[in-house]
Write a protein that holds these residues in place. Structure first.
Motif, PDB file in Angstrom:
ATOM      1  N   ARG A  23      -4.871  -0.864   2.101  1.00 38.15           N
ATOM      2  CA  ARG A  23      -4.073  -0.412   3.242  1.00 38.15           C
ATOM      3  C   ARG A  23      -4.093  -1.460   4.362  1.00 38.15           C
ATOM      4  N   SER A  43       0.494   5.553   0.162  1.00 36.72           N
ATOM      5  CA  SER A  43      -0.338   6.766   0.180  1.00 36.72           C
ATOM      6  C   SER A  43       0.475   7.893  -0.445  1.00 36.72           C
ATOM      7  N   GLY A  89       3.951  11.154   2.451  1.00 35.58           N
ATOM      8  CA  GLY A  89       2.992  10.045   2.515  1.00 35.58           C
ATOM      9  C   GLY A  89       3.660   8.840   3.142  1.00 35.58           C
ATOM     10  N   TYR A 114       0.847  -1.195   0.000  1.00 33.22           N
ATOM     11  CA  TYR A 114       0.000   0.000   0.000  1.00 33.22           C
ATOM     12  C   TYR A 114       0.879   1.240   0.000  1.00 33.22           C
ATOM     13  N   ASN A 160      -1.338   3.129  -6.768  1.00 26.56           N
ATOM     14  CA  ASN A 160      -2.573   2.770  -6.061  1.00 26.56           C
ATOM     15  C   ASN A 160      -2.965   1.331  -6.362  1.00 26.56           C
ATOM     16  N   GLU A 177     -10.192   4.589   8.596  1.00 29.78           N
ATOM     17  CA  GLU A 177     -10.386   3.572   7.556  1.00 29.78           C
ATOM     18  C   GLU A 177     -11.710   2.872   7.867  1.00 29.78           C
TER      19      GLU A 177
END
Lengths: 127, 360
Positions: free
Chosen positions: B284, A42, A57, A40, A84, B337
């Motif tokens: 995430r 950001s 990030g 992941y 992403n 989240e």
């Protein structure tokens, strides 16, 4: 591990590449290896101002979270949206498709004062 | 400063394979091999992997009092199984809280291998007695839907190892104790072998080239997807087996086991938090020790979390105030989240698959 010669490096294990005035930022081979599988990412928002050392990030792997810091003060021009859907690009191609964002420095000094590849390798060896 | 880490008999082999080594339970253990945690995880779900889990403890208990000792101390009912079977059970403290979760291998009439978590071996020996043989043997976990099928190329009898059973068997002339046990939610087995033969067996399995070495990183994401508890996270000295929804591990019909009286009081205590599964809708990773909120108020805390390679979203287990929830928020470093309550396990167990029947 690979550390291309035409890049500048930071003590946070990031690289910066001058591509005809576009300053691309990413994480080094050392950083991606230490993180393990990236799952992941950001990203910062384009057209926002960032201060040197400020957080851009986060990059998360199955085992840890790592922050990405601005290598110099300036403005985020664009981000690598591909991350992403395909965060693994940071592992597979850290200096290519796995780039993180493009930042325009306020002052070219912010870029030129970063470490050369020799200085970065020396920094790694001193750790 | 910390004490020098212990090494398993396979330590140098892991290093040779390029593994990243980390501290776990007092041992220096491989967290991943060069192919990485995600590939190792998916190899276990789709094919087969091998783990070095020699850091787990083995306490050997034998003699005519061995059965009673275990039966009168641990929560599960040993009379439900027999020789050549294995059982998951708990050791509680006098207040009904979990001191350790344990697998018992019933080796022969009066011999048992009691397997605590690495860091709890000493405390288990102190209450159960027995002989700590951890340092003299290795444990190799071979897991995955095709694990036994591949292993049968080395020793055909391995195809017949049944879940929750344990057998003395030789692999390539080496005497081993083999159990149909594991910690991934997949079919597979665990090989208990004397240290001096561990590298030979490990190498033989790796050389099949169908079974990938996997590290503790994948072991953790696999057990999380399978909804299996980890001591120090879902189980601890402040949780009961009921909190973790593991009531089946406790047999209150037994007249004696440690913590029984206290547990009777705690069993129906509605104010205690219960274990839930949470899944987000993004990649995430969720982590442990995150606040869980319902309409802005704190209702619990995550105990384990990560990214699920199979579901492709963040998942976590969490202790929450008992209630009917649907949508919840998890607070990750100041950000929210959105998560949904998800029935455990996140990924269904494949342990009932019988490769032999499938091929017929």
């Amino acid at each position: 591990m690979e550390f291309p010669e035409d890049l500048k490096y930071t003590t946070e294990h990031e690289w910066v590449k001058d591509e005809a005035g576009q300053f691309k930022v990413g994480i080094t081979d050392y950083a991606q290896d230490a993180l393990g599988d990236v799952v992941y990412v950001s990203l910062p928002t384009a057209d926002t101002r960032v201060e040197v050392g400020g957080t851009l990030g986060e990059v998360e792997s199955t085992k840890s979270v790592s922050e990405i810091y601005a290598p110099f003060t300036g403005e985020v021009r664009s981000v690598n949206d591909q991350l992403n859907e395909r965060p693994e690009l940071m592992n597979e191609d850290p200096y290519g498709e796995g780039w993180y964002c493009i930042i325009e420095p306020d002052d070219i000094e912010g870029y030129t004062s970063l470490m050369s590849v020799e200085e970065y390798i020396e920094f790694l060896n001193s750790k | 400063m910390h004490n020098a880490l212990k090494e398993t008999a396979l330590h140098d082999y892991h290093v040779k394979l390029g593994a990243k080594m980390v501290e776990f339970g007092g041992y220096e253990m491989p967290v991943s091999y060069p192919q990485g945690t995600l590939k190792e995880h998916l190899a276990c779900r789709n094919n087969a992997v091998i783990f070095d889990v020699s850091h787990l403890g083995t306490v050997e208990l034998s003699g005519n009092g061995a059965f009673d000792k275990i039966q009168n101390l641990l929560t599960n009912n040993l009379a439900k199984i027999g020789v050549s079977q294995t059982q998951y059970t708990h050791l509680l403290d006098d207040n009904g809280f979990v001191t350790d979760d344990i697998i018992v291998w019933w080796i022969s009439d009066e011999t048992f291998f009691v397997m605590p978590n690495a860091t709890n071996t000493d405390s288990v020996v102190s209450v159960l007695g027995g002989n700590d043989i951890t340092e003299s043997r290795s444990i190799l976990g071979v897991q995955g839907p095709r694990a036994k099928e591949h292993l049968a190329k080395i020793e055909p009898k391995l195809l017949d190892v049944k879940s929750n059973h344990t057998y003395k068997m030789s692999i390539a002339g080496v005497e081993c104790q083999i159990s149909g046990t594991g910690y991934t939610g997949e079919d597979g087995l665990e090989i208990h072998v004397e240290n001096e033969f561990a590298s030979d067996i490990f190498e033989m399995i790796i050389n099949l080239e169908t079974i990938l070495p996997a590290g503790l990183g994948a072991r953790d994401t696999l057990r999380l997807e399978a909804g299996l508890p980890l001591y120090g996270h879902e189980l601890s000295s402040s949780t009961t087996p009921y909190d973790a929804r593991l009531g089946w591990v406790v047999d209150l019909n037994k007249p004696h086991f440690r913590g029984r009286e206290a547990l009777l009081e705690l069993k129906n205590n509605k104010s205690r938090r219960k274990l839930f599964g949470l899944a987000s809708s993004t990649k995430r990773p969720l982590r442990d020790n995150l606040n869980v909120l319902s309409d802005g108020s704190l209702v619990g805390t995550t105990t384990s979390g990560n990214f699920s390679p199979v579901l492709n979203v963040g998942i976590a287990m969490a202790y929450l105030d008992d209630g009917d929830y649907n949508d919840l928020d998890v607070e990750i470093r100041g950000q929210i989240e959105k998560v949904k309550i998800t029935k455990l396990p996140f990924v269904k167990h494949n342990r009932t698959k019988n490769t032999k029947n499938e091929r017929q």
